[in-house]
Enzyme design. Structure first.
Site, PDB file in Angstrom:
ATOM      1  N   LYS A  28       9.205   0.350 -15.005  1.00 43.85           N
ATOM      2  CA  LYS A  28       7.853   0.931 -15.017  1.00 43.85           C
ATOM      3  C   LYS A  28       7.880   2.283 -15.722  1.00 43.85           C
ATOM      4  CE  LYS A  28       4.024   1.919 -11.785  1.00 43.85           C
ATOM      5  NZ  LYS A  28       3.626   2.003 -10.359  1.00 43.85           N
ATOM      6  N   SER A 103      -0.423  -0.824  -9.278  1.00 44.22           N
ATOM      7  CA  SER A 103      -0.354  -0.220 -10.595  1.00 44.22           C
ATOM      8  C   SER A 103       0.832  -0.699 -11.436  1.00 44.22           C
ATOM      9  CB  SER A 103      -0.286   1.301 -10.469  1.00 44.22           C
ATOM     10  OG  SER A 103       0.913   1.695  -9.823  1.00 44.22           O
ATOM     11  N   SER A 127       1.405  -0.747  -4.952  1.00 44.30           N
ATOM     12  CA  SER A 127       1.565  -0.911  -6.405  1.00 44.30           C
ATOM     13  C   SER A 127       2.714  -1.810  -6.829  1.00 44.30           C
ATOM     14  CB  SER A 127       1.718   0.455  -7.083  1.00 44.30           C
ATOM     15  OG  SER A 127       0.474   1.109  -7.115  1.00 44.30           O
TER      16      SER A 127
END
Lengths: 432, 92
Positions: A28, A103, A127
């Site tokens: 990420k 997310s 997330s």
């Protein structure tokens, strides 16, 4: 790469040997990679190149993994769809035309599309678990303090943990084995406490994925089923029946505090965000004000840089957080939210003294269509109802694919006691 | 702002505290959205006071000199530097 999974495609080789040798991992884009830009999905950090690695990235390299790219995400982790990214939305490989969740949407999508064997995400209020559920893969949010946050660009630091994605429970657990454990650079990390249930001495997390749920007791919090989509609830009960058939038992439990979890979570997360994101002023790193007036003072230059660098959702959360902490409102919002957090913790601890794990749908709804949900922030926040209580209580949770409703993936969330990762990994592996 | 509707002036004030410059249309949009969101946050009033017995221990370590980021690396991402320092805007 039609799904727009990666913000930066770049291969970072790891050591030749190690438990993850030959494995590819997507990371990420809020996790620092030395020499490879780390944008947090924001214009603010479009050109930011970290001078050091996050602890989890060092551990990946030491374990022999090959990093294949930095994945798309909601700007600074603020979103449930990956649509707030400055770099555009990501399509859901498991349900084209729909959001991958957020997310950490790019990380879940990378595993779902087979662009990487494994992926790292971060979970402040769901997330990791939300995109795992929406993309039909496995995601684990570890107990607060199990995984180092050193090098993770902070959003809500009392809530967030880095965690793994995989296409199976065992795969995800094998990545957790590599990243877990104390780090002198993050004082909130600790050795998992001893005791029979949490005894991980010499036992890997991956080895807990043995599917043995005979005698397991499951608590189902009724509050987390209320208002959920009918097809999601049906799929959820099918999964519970599946576990029952393998020797587990379930009972309904009540967690009255979770009715206030979403508002408590957002007050705390926004307050922490307003403080954490104060560092982005365009002086030491990040976007500097483009329209600079010659006589601009400090405050004007900062305000201009932040206006240009941040997107709507980030501005919204910084402002609301600033408000919740401002003179005259601190007791009303922030202090009450901390009360609610303590209450949620208490409720979960009690429920987990009766049951081994707690189960719910990960998300109360199937994946939204792309573009469906950006207009109304409050509706978006309410979609996090089942995931945020776990962060407030600092507990570990896993999302495991449980099937589909109308062709859209549904995930089941299993929550365990603090440092009870092996318990939820074992229970989750029985659903595969 | 808790008892009344959120006003554009409130949003402007918080934005200036947070050092975020806003356009007029953003102020208008946020004013409406903040009213909804803050009204929802009001339900925290129903939360009872809870004993918070946090099990916290301080993590202490001896003061030891060790390597840290050198200043060249620390300055790499700075939009403007001068003589090995960050260069910021005028203070006033």
């Amino acid at each position: 790469m039609s799904e727009n999974i990666f913000i930066t495609d770049e291969t970072i080789a790891g050591d030749d040997d190690g438990p993850l040798a030959g494995k590819t991992v997507a990371v990420k884009d809020n996790i620092s990679t030395e020499g490879v830009r780390t944008t947090c999905g924001s214009k603010m950090l479009e050109e930011y190149v970290p001078p050091y690695d996050a602890t989890v990235v060092s551990r990946l390299k030491d374990a022999g993994a090959t990093i294949v790219g930095k994945t798309n995400m909601d700007e600074f982790g603020m979103g449930t769809t990956t649509e707030t990214s400055f770099f555009g939305s990501t399509d859901n490989p498991a349900a084209p035309g729909h959001v991958p969740g957020g997310s950490s949407g790019g990380s879940a999508a990378a595993v779902a599309a087979d662009e990487a064997d494994l992926a790292l995400g971060s979970d402040t209020g769901g997330s990791i678990r939300c995109p795992a559920a929406f993309c039909g893969v496995v995601g684990i949010k570890p107990t607060y303090g199990l995984v180092s946050r050193y090098g993770l660009v902070a959003y809500g630091n009392s809530l967030e943990q880095i965690g793994p994605f995989g296409s199976s429970v065992e795969e995800a657990a094998s990545l957790l084995d590599v990243i877990a454990g104390p780090d002198e650079r993050d004082a909130t990390t600790r050795e998992p406490p001893g005791g029979a249930e949490n005894d991980t001495d010499g036992k890997s997390y991956a080895s807990a994925a043995d599917g043995d749920v005979d005698g397991l007791t499951i608590g189902v919090p009724t509050e987390l089923l209320e208002g959920a989509d009918e097809g999601v609830v049906e799929t959820f009960w099918d999964a519970i029946e599946d576990l029952e058939a393998q020797g587990a038992t379930y009972e309904e439990v009540s967690l009255p505090s979770v009715e206030h979890a979403v508002e408590a979570y957002y007050v705390i997360a926004m307050s922490e965000a307003s403080s954490n994101l104060a560092r982005f002023d365009g002086v030491r790193y990040g976007h500097a004000a483009g329209e600079k007036g010659e006589n601009d003072n400090w405050n004007e230059a900062f305000s201009q840089a932040r206006k240009e660098g941040f997107g709507d959702e980030v501005k919204r959360r910084i402002l609301l957080g600033t408000y919740a902490l401002s003179a005259g409102y601190h007791d009303k919002y922030y202090k009450k939210a901390q009360d609610a957090r303590a209450w949620v913790k208490q409720d979960f601890d009690e429920a987990l003294s009766e049951a081994d794990v707690l189960a719910s749908p990960t998300m109360p709804v199937p994946p939204f269509e792309l573009g469906e949900s950006l207009e109304d922030p409050l509706t978006m926040y309410l979609a996090d109802a089942n995931t945020v209580p776990v962060n407030l209580a600092n507990l570990p949770a896993i999302s495991v694919p449980a099937g589909e409703t109308d062709g859209l993936p549904v995930g089941v969330q299993l929550v365990g006691p603090a440092f009870g990762e092996r318990e939820i990994i074992r229970a989750g592996s029985a659903l595969e | 702002m808790s008892d009344d509707a959120v006003t554009p002036e409130d949003v402007r004030h918080v934005a200036s505290l947070a050092r975020v410059d806003l356009e007029d249309d953003e102020i208008e949009q946020f004013t409406g959205q903040f009213a909804d969101i803050l009204e929802y946050f009001e339900t925290l009033d129903e939360v009872p006071a809870v004993d918070q017995d946090a099990e916290l221990t301080n993590v202490m370590e001896p003061d030891e000199v060790r390597d840290s980021l050198d200043s060249e690396s620390a300055l790499e991402n700075a939009p403007e530097t001068e003589d090995g320092y960050f260069k910021g805007p005028n203070v006033s």
